[in-house]
Design a protein around this motif. Structure first.
Motif, PDB file in Angstrom:
ATOM      1  N   ASN A  33       0.769  -1.385  -0.116  1.00 10.01           N
ATOM      2  CA  ASN A  33      -0.138  -0.111   0.010  1.00 10.01           C
ATOM      3  C   ASN A  33       0.996   1.122   0.105  1.00 10.01           C
ATOM      4  N   ALA A  34       0.270   2.305  -0.133  1.00  9.39           N
ATOM      5  CA  ALA A  34       0.954   3.743  -0.265  1.00  9.39           C
ATOM      6  C   ALA A  34       1.789   3.868   0.946  1.00  9.39           C
ATOM      7  N   ALA A  35       1.356   3.697   2.102  1.00 11.79           N
ATOM      8  CA  ALA A  35       2.206   3.959   3.421  1.00 11.79           C
ATOM      9  C   ALA A  35       3.494   2.911   3.377  1.00 11.79           C
ATOM     10  N   GLY A  36       3.143   1.630   3.017  1.00  9.09           N
ATOM     11  CA  GLY A  36       4.207   0.856   2.995  1.00  9.09           C
ATOM     12  C   GLY A  36       5.227   1.248   1.911  1.00  9.09           C
ATOM     13  N   ILE A  37       4.765   1.669   0.834  1.00 12.73           N
ATOM     14  CA  ILE A  37       5.953   2.215  -0.032  1.00 12.73           C
ATOM     15  C   ILE A  37       6.771   3.217   0.478  1.00 12.73           C
ATOM     16  N   ALA A  38       6.105   4.141   1.173  1.00  6.20           N
ATOM     17  CA  ALA A  38       6.698   5.299   1.914  1.00  6.20           C
ATOM     18  C   ALA A  38       7.798   4.991   3.009  1.00  6.20           C
ATOM     19  N   VAL A  39       7.310   3.918   3.788  1.00  4.76           N
ATOM     20  CA  VAL A  39       8.078   3.261   4.767  1.00  4.76           C
ATOM     21  C   VAL A  39       9.394   2.592   4.204  1.00  4.76           C
ATOM     22  N   ILE A  40       9.310   2.017   3.138  1.00  2.00           N
ATOM     23  CA  ILE A  40      10.405   1.406   2.497  1.00  2.00           C
ATOM     24  C   ILE A  40      11.456   2.267   2.043  1.00  2.00           C
ATOM     25  N   HIS A  41      10.714   3.288   1.427  1.00  6.23           N
ATOM     26  CA  HIS A  41      11.561   4.331   0.666  1.00  6.23           C
ATOM     27  C   HIS A  41      12.208   5.071   1.751  1.00  6.23           C
ATOM     28  N   SER A  42      11.558   5.335   3.136  1.00  5.39           N
ATOM     29  CA  SER A  42      12.409   6.250   3.938  1.00  5.39           C
ATOM     30  C   SER A  42      13.434   5.416   4.548  1.00  5.39           C
ATOM     31  N   LEU A  43      13.262   4.187   4.940  1.00  2.78           N
ATOM     32  CA  LEU A  43      14.158   3.163   5.711  1.00  2.78           C
ATOM     33  C   LEU A  43      15.333   2.980   4.895  1.00  2.78           C
ATOM     34  N   PHE A  44      15.143   2.906   3.543  1.00  2.00           N
ATOM     35  CA  PHE A  44      16.328   2.597   2.614  1.00  2.00           C
ATOM     36  C   PHE A  44      17.084   3.979   2.429  1.00  2.00           C
ATOM     37  N   ASN A  45      16.478   5.007   2.124  1.00  2.00           N
ATOM     38  CA  ASN A  45      17.458   6.256   2.032  1.00  2.00           C
ATOM     39  C   ASN A  45      18.185   6.803   3.305  1.00  2.00           C
ATOM     40  N   ILE A  46      17.461   6.775   4.429  1.00  2.00           N
ATOM     41  CA  ILE A  46      17.959   7.097   5.985  1.00  2.00           C
ATOM     42  C   ILE A  46      18.968   6.160   6.146  1.00  2.00           C
ATOM     43  N   GLY A  47      18.653   4.892   6.029  1.00  2.00           N
ATOM     44  CA  GLY A  47      19.826   3.902   6.437  1.00  2.00           C
ATOM     45  C   GLY A  47      20.950   3.853   5.536  1.00  2.00           C
ATOM     46  N   PHE A  88      27.579   7.556   5.851  1.00  2.00           N
ATOM     47  CA  PHE A  88      28.041   8.616   6.308  1.00  2.00           C
ATOM     48  C   PHE A  88      29.648   8.596   6.770  1.00  2.00           C
ATOM     49  N   PRO A  89      29.877   7.648   7.513  1.00  2.00           N
ATOM     50  CA  PRO A  89      31.260   7.729   7.809  1.00  2.00           C
ATOM     51  C   PRO A  89      32.506   7.581   6.925  1.00  2.00           C
ATOM     52  N   PHE A  90      31.918   6.989   5.614  1.00  2.00           N
ATOM     53  CA  PHE A  90      32.615   6.971   4.458  1.00  2.00           C
ATOM     54  C   PHE A  90      32.820   7.918   3.250  1.00  2.00           C
ATOM     55  N   ALA A  91      32.073   8.892   3.872  1.00  2.00           N
ATOM     56  CA  ALA A  91      31.921  10.012   2.709  1.00  2.00           C
ATOM     57  C   ALA A  91      33.524  10.377   2.028  1.00  2.00           C
ATOM     58  N   ASP A  92      34.498  10.281   2.786  1.00  2.00           N
ATOM     59  CA  ASP A  92      35.736  10.920   2.085  1.00  2.00           C
ATOM     60  C   ASP A  92      36.103   9.707   1.398  1.00  2.00           C
ATOM     61  N   LYS A  93      35.575   8.329   1.453  1.00  2.00           N
ATOM     62  CA  LYS A  93      36.051   7.498   0.452  1.00  2.00           C
ATOM     63  C   LYS A  93      35.192   7.603  -0.736  1.00  2.00           C
ATOM     64  N   LEU A  94      33.899   7.759  -0.554  1.00  2.00           N
ATOM     65  CA  LEU A  94      33.012   8.115  -1.961  1.00  2.00           C
ATOM     66  C   LEU A  94      33.731   9.133  -2.490  1.00  2.00           C
ATOM     67  N   VAL A  95      34.388  10.334  -2.097  1.00  5.31           N
ATOM     68  CA  VAL A  95      35.094  11.515  -2.854  1.00  5.31           C
ATOM     69  C   VAL A  95      36.151  10.863  -3.622  1.00  5.31           C
ATOM     70  N   LYS A  96      37.146   9.920  -2.885  1.00  8.85           N
ATOM     71  CA  LYS A  96      38.165   9.302  -3.232  1.00  8.85           C
ATOM     72  C   LYS A  96      37.876   8.339  -4.382  1.00  8.85           C
ATOM     73  N   LEU A  97      37.012   7.759  -4.288  1.00 11.69           N
ATOM     74  CA  LEU A  97      36.353   6.772  -5.420  1.00 11.69           C
ATOM     75  C   LEU A  97      36.017   7.624  -6.467  1.00 11.69           C
TER      76      LEU A  97
END
Length: 598
Positions: A289-303, A309-318
């Motif tokens: 349902n619509a609320a379930g989609i919002a939950v999955i979308h939020s959990l993935f992006n926040i997670g 986040f601790p590997f942000a400098d590694k993303l820059v290096k990559l």
């Protein structure tokens, strides 16, 4: 599902996309460039950058727009790459707000309060308020912007309801059910989500379409989950397209966006489906349902943000490894001016960028005049070379700013931005002419040196006083212009009158010296060129000041401004003139005294 359902689906999708675009544009317009300015300035700490990226994206309802702005910031040199990574992470969190808004369509209940929470209940009210505000207020009114936001939201929700209604009959369609079953394959589901998002260039919109399809009851979580993962990858296409033709770091910022979503998706999918083989998540076989989609979308992006986040400098290096450093940029390219066209869709911030560039142009002009006057009084080859370089740079600024403002002028801008545009368009020509006169002054300095000429003691004293006045009027003009200080700009013209008087007196004194054989015709020609140039520099400063005063008063007319001064203003003007002339003493009497001393 017949042809009329298909037409309703297309119409609903069109309204949904238009409503989302309209709401985002009006929110950006109402913010007046302030959100982008905050993004530009408050990114020193990465956690703040993440929060700002989330906040700005939640307001403008588009992670794609935020990441495109980041690419533009990096391309313009406003933001560093290690600052951009935090904004990009935050943008992914902020985009989840849209899915929660759209999940309101799934609210069920018989009480009046629950019914009022459904978009079909409150959207007509918002639309009515919005259209009243739009039609009853002037173009530049904030109330009209609020009306546009409400209308955009109502259209978006109406489109969502229309889409949901159009596809509701698909639950019993075996072909649709078979197709949805095929998308249970994680790879295929991700591919579909990525392609759909890449085509419409909005993850929020593609999530909304998925939520609408969930109303059929035929979309299970096993189908929805990989599609959502793919949508996060597909949204990177917008920033990648935006980075084409940009500089190296701008392309890297687009790659950071891709790597963040790609790595987050891979980790999530591997961990989730590995656990599924052991635990067997039963909710996957349930209708989404619509609320379930919002939950999955939020959990993935926040997670994903918390995880990476601790590997942000590694993303820059990559990203730096993917797009390695090339050859050093040529000197001509270093002096080039970039006002990124990615910001043309955000005219309020585009104007702020122009203001920043023209302030830099004004500072270059002031520096150019200062160096040229110093070289005139005491020749210095390095200063002459720098003035010539600055003149070429200022020319580039004029061309770039003028061309950019022509493009901005076709956009819907506020009254204050329109006034600002008029001031800039009138002023860049004056600023460019000031740098031209600085170049002519150093050419005169070179001529004096090459011909073995020099200022006599009395002439040197006069020129120091005049150069001091010219330096002061340039500093006053640039400071008032950069600060947009109209009151300060009113003090420019009295000083311009003083400079006119000084130039006239120096010319008369030179004629007297010629008659007494204490100067030469050759020196007189050079002196006349210098005095003419300095007088015109002060004229251009006066033009800029008057342009500021009259345009902001909605009464632009440089020639009539001084004629319109009241008798009281004229008295004040004359008093200031008398005070200023004393600060630059080169009167005929003092010249005579200096002659006696010689």
């Amino acid at each position: 599902m017949d042809i009329f359902n298909v037409l309703n689906m297309i119409g609903g999708l069109s309204l949904f996309l238009y409503g989302m675009s309209m709401m985002g544009n009006e929110l950006s317009k109402m913010a007046g460039g302030k959100l982008e300015i905050i993004l530009e300035k408050l990114t020193s700490k990465r956690i703040f950058a993440v929060l700002l990226g989330a906040g700005v994206t939640a307001v403008i309802q588009s992670s794609s727009a935020t990441t495109v702005m980041v690419v533009g910031f990096v391309n313009s040199g406003i933001m560093k790459l290690n600052q951009a990574v935090g904004i990009i992470m935050g943008a992914n969190v902020g985009t989840t707000i849209t899915s929660w808004m759209l999940s309101l369509t799934g609210i069920e209940g018989s009480t009046i309060w629950l019914k009022m929470l459904k978009p079909s209940s409150f959207s007509p009210i918002l639309a009515a308020i919005g259209i009243i505000l739009v039609m009853s207020n002037k173009e530049e009114s904030k109330k009209k912007d609020v009306g546009g936001i409400l209308l955009g939201f109502a259209i978006l929700m109406f489109g969502m309801e229309t889409m949901s209604g159009a596809v509701s009959g698909l639950a019993d369609n075996t072909s649709f059910t078979r197709m949805m079953t095929a998308f249970r394959n994680p790879i295929l589901g991700m591919a579909v989500g990525a392609i759909l998002t890449a085509v419409i260039q909005s993850s929020s919109a593609s999530v909304g379409i998925l939520q609408a399809l969930c109303s059929t009851g035929a979309v299970h979580y096993a189908v929805a989950l990989p599609i959502i993962m793919g949508q996060n990858i597909g949204t990177c296409v917008t920033s990648i397209i935006s980075s084409v033709g940009a500089n190296r770091n701008a392309r890297r910022s687009a790659m950071i966006h891709l790597y963040f979503n790609l790595i987050g998706t891979i980790i999530f999918m591997v961990v989730f489906y590995s656990l599924n083989t052991v635990i067997d998540f039963v909710f996957l076989d349930k209708a989404a349902n619509a609320a379930g989609i919002a939950v999955i979308h939020s959990l993935f992006n926040i997670g994903a943000t918390i995880l990476l986040f601790p590997f942000a400098d590694k993303l820059v290096k990559l990203a730096e490894i993917t797009i390695p450093d090339g050859a050093e940029e040529p000197e001509a390219k270093k002096d080039s001016i970039i006002i990124d066209e990615r910001f043309l869709d955000r005219p309020a911030f585009a104007m702020e960028l122009c203001r920043g560039k023209v302030r830099k142009m004004a500072e270059y002009c002031q520096k150019s005049i200062t160096l040229s006057l110093e070289a005139l009084l005491e020749y210095d080859k390095k200063k002459v070379k720098e003035v010539k370089r600055l003149e070429a740079v200022v020319d580039k600024y004029e061309d770039a700013i003028g061309s950019y403002l022509v493009k901005v002028s076709s956009k819907n801008i506020s009254k204050s931005d329109s006034q600002s545009m008029s001031i800039i368009l009138h002023s860049i020509s004056d600023l460019e002419r000031i740098s031209d006169h600085a170049l002519e002054i150093v050419k005169s300095a070179e001529e004096i040196k090459d011909k073995g000429l020099e200022f006599k003691k009395g002439q040197l004293r006069e020129m120091k006083a005049l150069c001091g006045a010219v330096n002061d009027i340039c500093a006053l003009t640039v400071d008032s212009f950069c600060r947009n200080d109209v009151e300060q700009a009113t003090h420019v013209e009295p000083l311009e009158e003083v400079i006119d008087t000084l130039c006239k007196t120096i010319k008369e004194n030179h004629i007297n010296r010629l008659k007494k054989g204490k100067s030469t015709i050759e020196m007189g020609f050079i002196l006349d060129d210098v005095l003419t140039g300095l007088e015109r520099v002060s004229d251009h400063c006066s033009n800029i000041a008057v342009e500021m005063i009259t345009i902001l008063d909605d009464d632009y007319n440089t020639h009539e401004y001084f004629e319109s001064l009241s008798s009281e203003d004229r008295k004040s003007f004359n008093k200031e003139y008398e005070e200023l002339i004393k600060q630059y003493p080169i009167s005929k009497k003092e010249i005579e005294q200096s002659k006696d001393a010689q």
